[in-house]
Enzyme design. Structure first.
Site, PDB file in Angstrom:
ATOM      1  N   HIS A 194    -128.149 107.004  41.192  1.00  0.00           N
ATOM      2  CA  HIS A 194    -127.222 106.344  42.105  1.00  0.00           C
ATOM      3  C   HIS A 194    -126.122 105.659  41.297  1.00  0.00           C
ATOM      4  O   HIS A 194    -126.400 104.827  40.426  1.00  0.00           O
ATOM      5  CB  HIS A 194    -127.978 105.314  42.950  1.00  0.00           C
ATOM      6  CG  HIS A 194    -127.161 104.702  44.042  1.00  0.00           C
ATOM      7  ND1 HIS A 194    -126.980 105.308  45.263  1.00  0.00           N
ATOM      8  CD2 HIS A 194    -126.481 103.526  44.092  1.00  0.00           C
ATOM      9  CE1 HIS A 194    -126.229 104.538  46.026  1.00  0.00           C
ATOM     10  NE2 HIS A 194    -125.896 103.452  45.333  1.00  0.00           N
ATOM     11  N   ASP A 200    -122.762 103.329  41.535  1.00  0.00           N
ATOM     12  CA  ASP A 200    -122.011 102.395  42.370  1.00  0.00           C
ATOM     13  C   ASP A 200    -120.580 102.298  41.867  1.00  0.00           C
ATOM     14  O   ASP A 200    -120.332 101.828  40.749  1.00  0.00           O
ATOM     15  CB  ASP A 200    -122.663 101.012  42.326  1.00  0.00           C
ATOM     16  CG  ASP A 200    -124.007 100.996  43.040  1.00  0.00           C
ATOM     17  OD1 ASP A 200    -124.019 101.236  44.252  1.00  0.00           O
ATOM     18  OD2 ASP A 200    -125.036 100.734  42.384  1.00  0.00           O
ATOM     19  N   MET A 257    -116.981 100.595  42.469  1.00  0.00           N
ATOM     20  CA  MET A 257    -116.335  99.448  43.121  1.00  0.00           C
ATOM     21  C   MET A 257    -114.923  99.296  42.570  1.00  0.00           C
ATOM     22  O   MET A 257    -114.701  99.445  41.365  1.00  0.00           O
ATOM     23  CB  MET A 257    -117.139  98.172  42.866  1.00  0.00           C
ATOM     24  CG  MET A 257    -118.605  98.269  43.226  1.00  0.00           C
ATOM     25  SD  MET A 257    -119.487  96.736  42.899  1.00  0.00           S
ATOM     26  CE  MET A 257    -121.195  97.318  42.961  1.00  0.00           C
ATOM     27  N   HIS A 310    -121.861 106.359  45.402  1.00  0.00           N
ATOM     28  CA  HIS A 310    -121.604 105.433  46.521  1.00  0.00           C
ATOM     29  C   HIS A 310    -120.305 104.705  46.226  1.00  0.00           C
ATOM     30  O   HIS A 310    -120.252 103.866  45.326  1.00  0.00           O
ATOM     31  CB  HIS A 310    -122.783 104.461  46.641  1.00  0.00           C
ATOM     32  CG  HIS A 310    -122.574 103.347  47.603  1.00  0.00           C
ATOM     33  ND1 HIS A 310    -123.271 102.159  47.512  1.00  0.00           N
ATOM     34  CD2 HIS A 310    -121.748 103.215  48.675  1.00  0.00           C
ATOM     35  CE1 HIS A 310    -122.902 101.352  48.485  1.00  0.00           C
ATOM     36  NE2 HIS A 310    -121.966 101.959  49.202  1.00  0.00           N
ATOM     37  N   MET A 335    -117.536 102.115  47.023  1.00  0.00           N
ATOM     38  CA  MET A 335    -117.172 100.891  47.735  1.00  0.00           C
ATOM     39  C   MET A 335    -115.712 100.633  47.407  1.00  0.00           C
ATOM     40  O   MET A 335    -115.360  99.765  46.604  1.00  0.00           O
ATOM     41  CB  MET A 335    -118.086  99.746  47.286  1.00  0.00           C
ATOM     42  CG  MET A 335    -119.513  99.924  47.785  1.00  0.00           C
ATOM     43  SD  MET A 335    -120.734  98.982  46.837  1.00  0.00           S
ATOM     44  CE  MET A 335    -121.100 100.179  45.540  1.00  0.00           C
ATOM     45  N   MET A 344    -127.006  99.297  53.946  1.00  0.00           N
ATOM     46  CA  MET A 344    -127.021  98.288  52.890  1.00  0.00           C
ATOM     47  C   MET A 344    -127.920  97.119  53.299  1.00  0.00           C
ATOM     48  O   MET A 344    -127.775  96.567  54.385  1.00  0.00           O
ATOM     49  CB  MET A 344    -125.603  97.780  52.633  1.00  0.00           C
ATOM     50  CG  MET A 344    -124.660  98.803  52.021  1.00  0.00           C
ATOM     51  SD  MET A 344    -125.182  99.378  50.387  1.00  0.00           S
ATOM     52  CE  MET A 344    -125.170  97.838  49.446  1.00  0.00           C
ATOM     53  N   ASP A 399    -130.333 100.382  50.283  1.00  0.00           N
ATOM     54  CA  ASP A 399    -129.873  99.916  48.970  1.00  0.00           C
ATOM     55  C   ASP A 399    -129.709  98.400  49.008  1.00  0.00           C
ATOM     56  O   ASP A 399    -128.951  97.873  49.819  1.00  0.00           O
ATOM     57  CB  ASP A 399    -128.536 100.593  48.648  1.00  0.00           C
ATOM     58  CG  ASP A 399    -127.938 100.172  47.308  1.00  0.00           C
ATOM     59  OD1 ASP A 399    -128.575  99.379  46.591  1.00  0.00           O
ATOM     60  OD2 ASP A 399    -126.841 100.649  46.986  1.00  0.00           O
TER      61      ASP A 399
END
Length: 221
Positions: free
Chosen positions: A32, A34, A36, A65, A67, A136, A171
């Site tokens: 995974h 992340d 951002m 993922h 964001m 989330m 998550d």
């Protein structure tokens, strides 16, 4: 199918290739990542060049993922970099259907995420076209937060009220103490950062989490 997806946000980035190999050998199903942008969430992490480098050494699928405020503009770059799953937020100000079409048009898996304070209904119009829904269980931006148990009602709604048959991912604050309740609610993909990378024995920790999830999951999940 139960999947454990360690979050590389919690790994040692100075040794990222070794960390990838370590969690893969320990039984990780996905990795995974992340992403951002410092705008959609108050933190900055990685971009397509880092994802590309991770893809070059990874042997399991990359679960990216994002964001970020503009998931449509960045989708081609992350897909080119090696994202197998591309999950963006329903809260992002974008044309969600265009993002989904772009991802699926490349033969990849499209996912959408919900923040803890966003009702599941906000995402329901897109559910039929999604491969994955991410609920989330912390507010996005930083790792190590406390699990928000109230989001499990949304997991149950998505899985059992809607009858969603794709992957339901959760998550935030996922560890051996919380994973069972998440699986019982209908989640089948579990993102864990510090619970995995902070464990003295990563292989034993992943096995323990998988065992607890399998013991609590519905036979149909």
């Amino acid at each position: 199918m139960i999947r454990i997806a360690p979050s590389l946000l919690a790994c040692d980035f100075a040794r990222i290739a070794e960390e990838v190999r370590r969690v893969e050998e320990a039984g990780a199903d996905w990795l995974h990542l992340d992403v951002m942008d410092g705008h959609f969430v108050p933190n900055l992490t990685i971009g397509p060049p880092v994802v590309e480098k991770i893809a070059a050494v990874a042997r399991v699928p990359l679960d990216v993922h994002v964001m970020i405020t503009d998931p449509l503009a960045f989708a081609p770059r992350f897909l080119d970099a090696g994202a197998q799953v591309y999950t963006f937020h329903v809260e992002a100000p974008c044309d969600a259907r265009a993002v989904i079409e772009q991802v699926k048009g490349r033969g990849r898996r499209a996912g959408m995420a919900l923040n803890p304070d966003t009702p599941a209904a906000a995402l329901k119009p897109f559910a039929a076209d999604l491969d994955l829904i991410l609920v989330m269980s912390v507010f996005p931006g930083f790792g190590g937060q406390r699990f928000i148990a109230g989001v499990l009602a949304k997991v149950r709604e998505i899985r059992y009220d809607w009858g969603f048959r794709g992957d339901v991912q959760i998550d935030g604050g996922i560890d051996p103490d919380t994973i069972g309740a998440c699986a019982a609610a209908g989640a089948n993909v579990f993102v864990a950062g510090s619970a995995v990378f902070g464990a003295p024995d990563i292989k034993a920790r992943i096995a323990e989490m998988r065992r607890r999830a399998q013991a609590s999951a519905s036979p149909s999940d």
